[in-house]
Design an enzyme around this catalytic site. Structure first.
Site, PDB file in Angstrom:
ATOM      1  NE  ARG A 160      -4.073  28.978-132.856  1.00  8.78           N
ATOM      2  CZ  ARG A 160      -3.134  28.605-132.276  1.00  8.78           C
ATOM      3  NH1 ARG A 160      -3.227  27.045-131.944  1.00  8.78           N
ATOM      4  NH2 ARG A 160      -1.990  29.396-132.222  1.00  8.78           N
TER       5      ARG A 160
ATOM      6  NE  ARG B 210       2.719  42.951-155.246  1.00  7.46           N
ATOM      7  CZ  ARG B 210       3.067  44.150-154.971  1.00  7.46           C
ATOM      8  NH1 ARG B 210       4.208  44.784-154.928  1.00  7.46           N
ATOM      9  NH2 ARG B 210       1.790  44.800-154.903  1.00  7.46           N
TER      10      ARG B 210
ATOM     11  CE  LYS C 159       0.695  31.708-126.895  1.00  2.00           C
ATOM     12  NZ  LYS C 159       1.160  30.681-127.577  1.00  2.00           N
TER      13      LYS C 159
ATOM     14  CD  GLU D 211      10.110  30.127-129.483  1.00  5.01           C
ATOM     15  OE1 GLU D 211       9.407  29.602-128.494  1.00  5.01           O
ATOM     16  OE2 GLU D 211       9.878  31.121-130.186  1.00  5.01           O
TER      17      GLU D 211
ATOM     18  CE1 TYR E 291      -0.623  42.765-147.722  1.00  5.65           C
ATOM     19  CE2 TYR E 291      -1.788  44.580-148.791  1.00  5.65           C
ATOM     20  CZ  TYR E 291      -0.589  44.171-148.116  1.00  5.65           C
ATOM     21  OH  TYR E 291       0.192  45.167-147.757  1.00  5.65           O
TER      22      TYR E 291
HETATM   23  N1  PDD Z   1       2.026  27.578-128.645  1.00  3.65           N
HETATM   24  N2  PDD Z   1       6.796  29.044-128.398  1.00  3.65           N
HETATM   25  C1  PDD Z   1       5.930  29.009-129.384  1.00  3.65           C
HETATM   26  C2  PDD Z   1       6.397  29.931-130.703  1.00  3.65           C
HETATM   27  C3  PDD Z   1       4.679  28.847-129.039  1.00  3.65           C
HETATM   28  O1  PDD Z   1       3.657  29.068-130.016  1.00  3.65           O
HETATM   29  C4  PDD Z   1       4.161  28.354-127.865  1.00  3.65           C
HETATM   30  C5  PDD Z   1       2.850  27.740-127.577  1.00  3.65           C
HETATM   31  C6  PDD Z   1       5.329  27.928-126.969  1.00  3.65           C
HETATM   32  C7  PDD Z   1       4.963  27.485-125.463  1.00  3.65           C
HETATM   33  O2  PDD Z   1       4.228  28.453-124.834  1.00  3.65           O
HETATM   34  P1  PDD Z   1       3.334  27.794-123.679  1.00  3.65           P
HETATM   35  O3  PDD Z   1       4.195  27.089-122.747  1.00  3.65           O
HETATM   36  O4  PDD Z   1       2.943  29.271-122.792  1.00  3.65           O
HETATM   37  O5  PDD Z   1       2.249  27.322-124.292  1.00  3.65           O
HETATM   38  C8  PDD Z   1       6.635  28.498-127.359  1.00  3.65           C
HETATM   39  C9  PDD Z   1       0.712  27.277-128.012  1.00  3.65           C
HETATM   40  C10 PDD Z   1       0.329  25.868-127.549  1.00  3.65           C
HETATM   41  C11 PDD Z   1      -0.011  27.200-129.895  1.00  3.65           C
HETATM   42  O6  PDD Z   1       0.188  28.265-130.602  1.00  3.65           O
HETATM   43  O7  PDD Z   1      -0.890  26.440-129.894  1.00  3.65           O
END
Ligand code: PDD
Length: 285
Positions: A100, A52, A149, A182, A33
């Site tokens: 998604r 920018r 999350k 992760e 933006y």
């Molecule tokens: N993703 N780490 C990240 C960055 C994630 O986005 C997810 C899950 C996990 C695993 O978490 P869980 O076991 O609670 O699904 C770890 C979901 C599936 C998604 O964004 O589609």
């Protein structure tokens, strides 16, 4: 007077203006933006703001929704329709709308363009300037809260797209010390040559995966050898097995990391067994 917003080719009252729930901006913060000042009905520093914006679009490999000229017209028309003399104009571009999926939408997907404008209360701003403002210091935590999350998933989107471009399904994120944190959308696991299951502990630098926690219960129940510790990329390369866990795929074996086969290059037996048993430990409601 009702405020007017420009959304993808239409000027609409704010109450009726909106984008799809599948918009990448809403789903992944996959958008950029600009905010430009307006004084006496004129845009301030438009050239630099547009430069920018172009840079932000280029950095994220995002297409322009309309030409530079067309955007200049839209910004002015939005200012005019909102009768803004002194205020701001806001421009947001997202990667568009798609079911998604972390990776980029197909080539040719129309980016979303939203332009709004609003007046400033100049007297109020001048009064504030005459007095000065107060500041407090806070730690710079942009964006460290990966344990939440949150939909601030733009870095995950870019990692996943890099993986896709290299013919991979998932990206494992590596911290500054060379340890795997992760997956871009999953929890990362390895099984060492000695048959020990390893995954990173919860210390604020990974998402506490629900699948991960259920699997830990299952592992304890089955009396499997297990260590909750960080592991390096080298350890992952040398592992007997690797797998990822997430709600969308439960336990998914990993057969190749950075072009090297994991173990003998076939899905591992431990991962296979855990995948088979996972739903016996999961709660159904
Ligand atoms: N993703 N780490 C990240 C960055 C994630 O986005 C997810 C899950 C996990 C695993 O978490 P869980 O076991 O609670 O699904 C770890 C979901 C599936 C998604 O964004 O589609």
């Amino acid at each position: 007077m009702s405020r007017i917003a420009y959304v993808n080719g239409r000027y609409l009252p704010h109450a009726e203006a909106g984008v799809s729930i599948d918009d990448r901006g809403f789903q992944f913060a996959d958008s950029v933006y600009e905010v430009c000042e307006v004084i006496g009905g004129k845009l301030v520093d438009e050239r630099r703001h547009m430069a920018r914006l172009q840079r932000s679009l280029d950095r994220l490999h995002m297409a322009r929704p309309v030409s530079v000229k067309a955007l200049a017209v839209i910004m002015r028309e939005t200012i005019r329709r909102n009768r803004v003399t002194d205020g701001i104009v806001y421009v947001q571009v997202s990667r568009g709308q798609m079911r998604r999926d972390f990776t980029f939408p197909p080539e040719g997907t129309q980016p979303t363009l939203v332009v709004t404008a609003r007046s400033n209360d100049l007297a109020k701003i001048e009064a504030r300037a005459a007095k000065g403002i107060v500041v407090v210091t806070v730690p710079d935590e942009r964006w460290r809260h990966v344990d939440i999350k949150s939909v601030s998933l733009l870095p995950n989107v870019l990692a996943k797209q890099t993986a896709r471009d290299k013919g991979a399904h998932e990206a494992w994120l590596v911290d500054a010390k060379g340890y795997v944190t992760e997956g871009a959308s999953s929890t990362a696991w390895i099984v060492t040559r000695d048959g020990i299951l390893v995954t990173r502990p919860l210390a604020g630098d990974i998402l506490p995966g629900v699948t991960r926690s259920v699997l830990l219960d299952l592992i304890a129940e089955q009396g499997l050898r297990f260590e909750e510790r960080a592991f390096t990329v080298e350890e992952a390369h040398a592992a007997r097995e690797a797998f990822v866990t997430s709600a969308s795929q439960s336990v998914m074996p990993v057969t190749e990391i950075d072009g090297r086969p994991v173990g003998n290059g076939a899905p591992g037996l431990t991962a296979g067994a855990l995948r088979r048993d996972y739903h016996s430990r999961a709660e159904f409601s």
